[in-house]
Scaffold this motif. Structure first.
Motif, PDB file in Angstrom:
ATOM      1  N   ALA A  98       1.517 -54.607 -36.952  1.00 11.10           N
ATOM      2  CA  ALA A  98       0.101 -54.410 -36.415  1.00 11.10           C
ATOM      3  C   ALA A  98       0.275 -53.338 -35.713  1.00 11.10           C
ATOM      4  O   ALA A  98      -0.849 -52.449 -36.057  1.00 11.10           O
ATOM      5  N   MET A  99       1.106 -52.337 -34.712  1.00 10.46           N
ATOM      6  CA  MET A  99       1.083 -51.675 -34.237  1.00 10.46           C
ATOM      7  C   MET A  99       1.466 -50.378 -34.734  1.00 10.46           C
ATOM      8  O   MET A  99       0.449 -49.424 -34.608  1.00 10.46           O
ATOM      9  N   LEU A 100       2.323 -50.511 -35.595  1.00  2.99           N
ATOM     10  CA  LEU A 100       1.925 -49.128 -37.595  1.00  2.99           C
ATOM     11  C   LEU A 100       1.688 -49.396 -37.761  1.00  2.99           C
ATOM     12  O   LEU A 100       1.179 -47.656 -38.768  1.00  2.99           O
ATOM     13  N   GLU A 101       0.616 -50.479 -38.637  1.00  2.13           N
ATOM     14  CA  GLU A 101       0.070 -49.725 -39.741  1.00  2.13           C
ATOM     15  C   GLU A 101      -1.551 -48.593 -39.326  1.00  2.13           C
ATOM     16  O   GLU A 101      -1.274 -47.952 -40.472  1.00  2.13           O
ATOM     17  N   PRO A 102      -2.286 -48.868 -38.317  1.00  5.81           N
ATOM     18  CA  PRO A 102      -2.806 -47.736 -38.502  1.00  5.81           C
ATOM     19  C   PRO A 102      -2.478 -46.364 -38.417  1.00  5.81           C
ATOM     20  O   PRO A 102      -2.770 -44.911 -38.711  1.00  5.81           O
ATOM     21  N   ILE A 103      -1.007 -45.964 -37.858  1.00  7.90           N
ATOM     22  CA  ILE A 103      -0.192 -44.569 -38.211  1.00  7.90           C
ATOM     23  C   ILE A 103      -0.185 -44.652 -39.692  1.00  7.90           C
ATOM     24  O   ILE A 103      -0.123 -43.562 -39.910  1.00  7.90           O
ATOM     25  N   ALA A 104       0.784 -45.226 -40.126  1.00  7.64           N
ATOM     26  CA  ALA A 104       0.725 -45.851 -41.645  1.00  7.64           C
ATOM     27  C   ALA A 104      -0.189 -45.229 -42.606  1.00  7.64           C
ATOM     28  O   ALA A 104      -0.730 -44.551 -43.370  1.00  7.64           O
ATOM     29  N   ALA A 105      -1.601 -45.688 -41.658  1.00  2.65           N
ATOM     30  CA  ALA A 105      -2.054 -45.372 -42.410  1.00  2.65           C
ATOM     31  C   ALA A 105      -3.851 -43.444 -42.641  1.00  2.65           C
ATOM     32  O   ALA A 105      -3.780 -43.223 -43.079  1.00  2.65           O
ATOM     33  N   LYS A 106      -3.087 -43.572 -41.610  1.00  6.56           N
ATOM     34  CA  LYS A 106      -3.147 -42.122 -40.980  1.00  6.56           C
ATOM     35  C   LYS A 106      -2.577 -41.432 -41.858  1.00  6.56           C
ATOM     36  O   LYS A 106      -2.638 -40.217 -42.831  1.00  6.56           O
ATOM     37  N   LYS A 107      -0.536 -41.177 -41.750  1.00  4.72           N
ATOM     38  CA  LYS A 107       0.065 -40.650 -42.641  1.00  4.72           C
ATOM     39  C   LYS A 107      -0.918 -40.680 -44.156  1.00  4.72           C
ATOM     40  O   LYS A 107      -0.205 -39.788 -44.713  1.00  4.72           O
ATOM     41  N   ALA A 108      -0.875 -41.520 -44.643  1.00  6.73           N
ATOM     42  CA  ALA A 108      -1.115 -41.385 -45.760  1.00  6.73           C
ATOM     43  C   ALA A 108      -2.375 -41.125 -46.169  1.00  6.73           C
ATOM     44  O   ALA A 108      -2.246 -40.118 -47.599  1.00  6.73           O
ATOM     45  N   GLU A 109      -3.294 -40.857 -45.957  1.00  6.22           N
ATOM     46  CA  GLU A 109      -3.802 -39.967 -45.276  1.00  6.22           C
ATOM     47  C   GLU A 109      -4.032 -38.694 -45.482  1.00  6.22           C
ATOM     48  O   GLU A 109      -4.688 -37.890 -46.178  1.00  6.22           O
ATOM     49  N   LEU A 110      -3.289 -38.385 -44.531  1.00  2.54           N
ATOM     50  CA  LEU A 110      -2.916 -37.033 -44.796  1.00  2.54           C
ATOM     51  C   LEU A 110      -1.847 -36.356 -45.517  1.00  2.54           C
ATOM     52  O   LEU A 110      -1.917 -35.546 -45.998  1.00  2.54           O
ATOM     53  N   GLY A 116       6.460 -33.602 -43.049  1.00  2.00           N
ATOM     54  CA  GLY A 116       6.185 -35.014 -42.473  1.00  2.00           C
ATOM     55  C   GLY A 116       6.340 -35.265 -41.191  1.00  2.00           C
ATOM     56  O   GLY A 116       5.388 -35.627 -40.808  1.00  2.00           O
ATOM     57  N   THR A 117       6.999 -33.726 -40.639  1.00  2.00           N
ATOM     58  CA  THR A 117       6.874 -34.809 -38.647  1.00  2.00           C
ATOM     59  C   THR A 117       5.703 -34.595 -38.790  1.00  2.00           C
ATOM     60  O   THR A 117       5.027 -34.128 -37.862  1.00  2.00           O
ATOM     61  N   MET A 118       4.963 -32.812 -39.040  1.00  2.00           N
ATOM     62  CA  MET A 118       3.683 -33.079 -37.823  1.00  2.00           C
ATOM     63  C   MET A 118       2.337 -33.863 -38.346  1.00  2.00           C
ATOM     64  O   MET A 118       1.808 -33.871 -37.803  1.00  2.00           O
ATOM     65  N   ALA A 119       3.133 -34.264 -39.834  1.00  2.00           N
ATOM     66  CA  ALA A 119       1.955 -35.195 -40.221  1.00  2.00           C
ATOM     67  C   ALA A 119       2.341 -36.548 -39.128  1.00  2.00           C
ATOM     68  O   ALA A 119       1.127 -37.180 -38.824  1.00  2.00           O
ATOM     69  N   THR A 120       3.235 -36.627 -38.702  1.00  2.00           N
ATOM     70  CA  THR A 120       3.688 -38.009 -38.040  1.00  2.00           C
ATOM     71  C   THR A 120       2.857 -37.807 -36.997  1.00  2.00           C
ATOM     72  O   THR A 120       2.693 -38.585 -36.468  1.00  2.00           O
ATOM     73  N   LEU A 121       3.435 -36.737 -36.067  1.00  4.56           N
ATOM     74  CA  LEU A 121       2.707 -36.181 -35.356  1.00  4.56           C
ATOM     75  C   LEU A 121       1.300 -36.595 -34.592  1.00  4.56           C
ATOM     76  O   LEU A 121       1.246 -37.515 -33.814  1.00  4.56           O
ATOM     77  N   ILE A 122       0.449 -35.909 -35.882  1.00  5.16           N
ATOM     78  CA  ILE A 122      -1.137 -35.834 -36.295  1.00  5.16           C
ATOM     79  C   ILE A 122      -1.200 -37.763 -36.402  1.00  5.16           C
ATOM     80  O   ILE A 122      -2.402 -38.609 -35.472  1.00  5.16           O
ATOM     81  N   SER A 123      -0.795 -38.416 -36.890  1.00  4.66           N
ATOM     82  CA  SER A 123      -0.702 -39.815 -37.248  1.00  4.66           C
ATOM     83  C   SER A 123      -0.463 -40.710 -35.891  1.00  4.66           C
ATOM     84  O   SER A 123      -1.238 -42.383 -35.981  1.00  4.66           O
ATOM     85  N   VAL A 124       0.326 -40.728 -35.190  1.00  6.88           N
ATOM     86  CA  VAL A 124       0.795 -41.096 -33.359  1.00  6.88           C
ATOM     87  C   VAL A 124      -0.585 -41.093 -32.825  1.00  6.88           C
ATOM     88  O   VAL A 124      -0.228 -41.768 -31.499  1.00  6.88           O
ATOM     89  N   GLY A 125      -0.871 -40.296 -32.879  1.00  9.54           N
ATOM     90  CA  GLY A 125      -2.056 -39.680 -32.126  1.00  9.54           C
ATOM     91  C   GLY A 125      -2.708 -38.271 -31.469  1.00  9.54           C
ATOM     92  O   GLY A 125      -3.602 -38.457 -30.956  1.00  9.54           O
ATOM     93  N   LEU A 126      -1.426 -37.378 -31.564  1.00 10.03           N
ATOM     94  CA  LEU A 126      -1.997 -36.378 -31.121  1.00 10.03           C
ATOM     95  C   LEU A 126      -2.962 -35.923 -31.942  1.00 10.03           C
ATOM     96  O   LEU A 126      -3.215 -35.917 -33.104  1.00 10.03           O
ATOM     97  N   ASP A 127      -3.892 -34.952 -31.512  1.00 10.02           N
ATOM     98  CA  ASP A 127      -6.013 -34.660 -31.783  1.00 10.02           C
ATOM     99  C   ASP A 127      -5.366 -32.831 -31.648  1.00 10.02           C
ATOM    100  O   ASP A 127      -5.158 -32.056 -30.260  1.00 10.02           O
ATOM    101  N   PRO A 128      -4.954 -32.424 -32.751  1.00 13.04           N
ATOM    102  CA  PRO A 128      -5.048 -31.435 -33.174  1.00 13.04           C
ATOM    103  C   PRO A 128      -6.929 -30.118 -32.048  1.00 13.04           C
ATOM    104  O   PRO A 128      -6.227 -29.173 -31.904  1.00 13.04           O
TER     105      PRO A 128
END
Length: 337
Positions: free
Chosen positions: A287-299, A60-72
């Motif tokens: 509104a700020m967190l919505e795209p983060i949640a969307a990316k997390k759901a995708e992962l 979950g932590t790794m998915a969160t880091l990617i979701s908040v904008g860290l680009d591997p």
């Protein structure tokens, strides 16, 4: 390019304070440095962890880091325990640091005292303070030195550990030659200072006794709105940014400003009622967190892709760590394979 290292323990849920105070800044700063970011799961087991929960929390932590904008593709993003050079170098550094230096670590004293206090009240009998909690600073030093990090953003609670890392690196270099880069402490680029919604004199925390003051970044929208609606303010009615006199209102303004790209003082303009401020802040945060949640759901829906990213990050990290460890072992006189 300057190399930077930061890590986050995979324990507890990431909250709004973690995101606005640190993780969002990591995402911004990854483009200006050779950045290494990791989930420090080895640090987490200095206290007892449930295996299934630790495994899930690390993913979950790794998915969160990617979701908040860290680009591997831009930074090196990995799980600490997937790079075995950390623990091997940690042993070499344990043999370099002194017992007295470890005993002086105030964080060990504080955590050990709390652990003993909890154990005394448990039904297991006796106390249990792991040896890992005592030698943890050597592992933290290995985390930093293994990547030749130039700068390490640290908060006040970790400054003593970084100073020990510098001392150990300098001692090792003095004994065996110039092997390690001696890192510099960096004042973190701090975003909004987010306080507890129910106790605005204290920072929002994973370990807060009441969850009502802490907003998780993946919380249900209705729960987020409800927590902001119940946020502590004061008996006055003026909306102004004044952390000393109006900590609750100022906390809301700080959050609103961070979520909308304004200063807290500018965010106060036009408000006459606390209720409107609370609802607007909640809407801006959602509104700020919505795209983060969307990316997390995708992962979460594509575990194979998350596993691929984690494995690739470990390979990138190990390529650097392996070279540093080889230098250290050669300098100490270990026989090559």
């Amino acid at each position: 390019m300057t190399r930077v290292l930061s890590g986050i323990q995979p324990t507890g849920d990431v909250h709004l304070g973690n995101y606005l105070g640190a993780l969002r800044q990591w995402a911004i700063g990854q483009h200006d440095s050779d950045a290494f970011y990791c989930a420090v799961d080895l640090h987490a087991v200095t206290v007892r962890q449930d295996p299934a929960e630790l495994r899930a929390a690390t993913l979950g932590t790794m998915a969160t880091l990617i979701s908040v904008g860290l680009d591997p593709e831009v930074c090196t993003l990995f799980v600490q325990s997937h790079v075995p050079q950390h623990t091997e170098l940690s042993w070499l550094l344990e043999c370099t640091v002194s017992l007295g230096e470890l005993r002086r670590m105030t964080q060990f004293k504080d955590k050990a005292a709390r652990a003993e206090g909890r154990a005394e009240g448990s039904d297991q009998g006796g106390d249990h303070v792991s040896a890992g909690l005592f030698t943890y600073p050597a592992l933290m030093a290995a985390d930093i030195l293994i990547y030749d990090a130039d700068r390490v953003p640290v908060g006040d609670d970790q400054r003593q550990h970084l100073e020990l890392t510098r001392d150990v690196a300098q001692r090792f270099n003095s004994r065996y030659g110039e092997v390690f880069v001696v890192p510099e402490a960096a004042i973190p680029t701090v975003g909004a200072r987010v306080m507890d919604l129910q106790n605005p004199q204290s920072k929002m925390s994973k370990s807060a006794e009441s969850p009502q003051g802490t907003v998780g970044i993946f919380e249900d929208r209705a729960d987020i709105a409800r927590k902001f609606a119940r946020a502590v303010t004061d008996s006055e009615s003026e909306v102004r940014y004044d952390p000393d006199a109006k900590p609750g209102v100022s906390n809301l303004l700080s959050i609103l400003g961070a979520a909308t790209g304004r200063s807290p003082a500018d965010a106060a303009a036009g408000y006459r009622q606390y209720g409107t401020l609370k609802s607007d802040t909640a809407e801006a945060v959602i509104a700020m967190l919505e795209p983060i949640a969307a990316k997390k759901a995708e992962l979460d829906a594509d575990p194979a892709e998350l596993s691929r990213i984690i494995a690739a990050g470990a390979d990138k990290a190990a390529a650097v760590a392996g070279g540093t460890l080889a230098r250290a072992k050669d300098a100490m006189g270990f026989l090559p394979k």
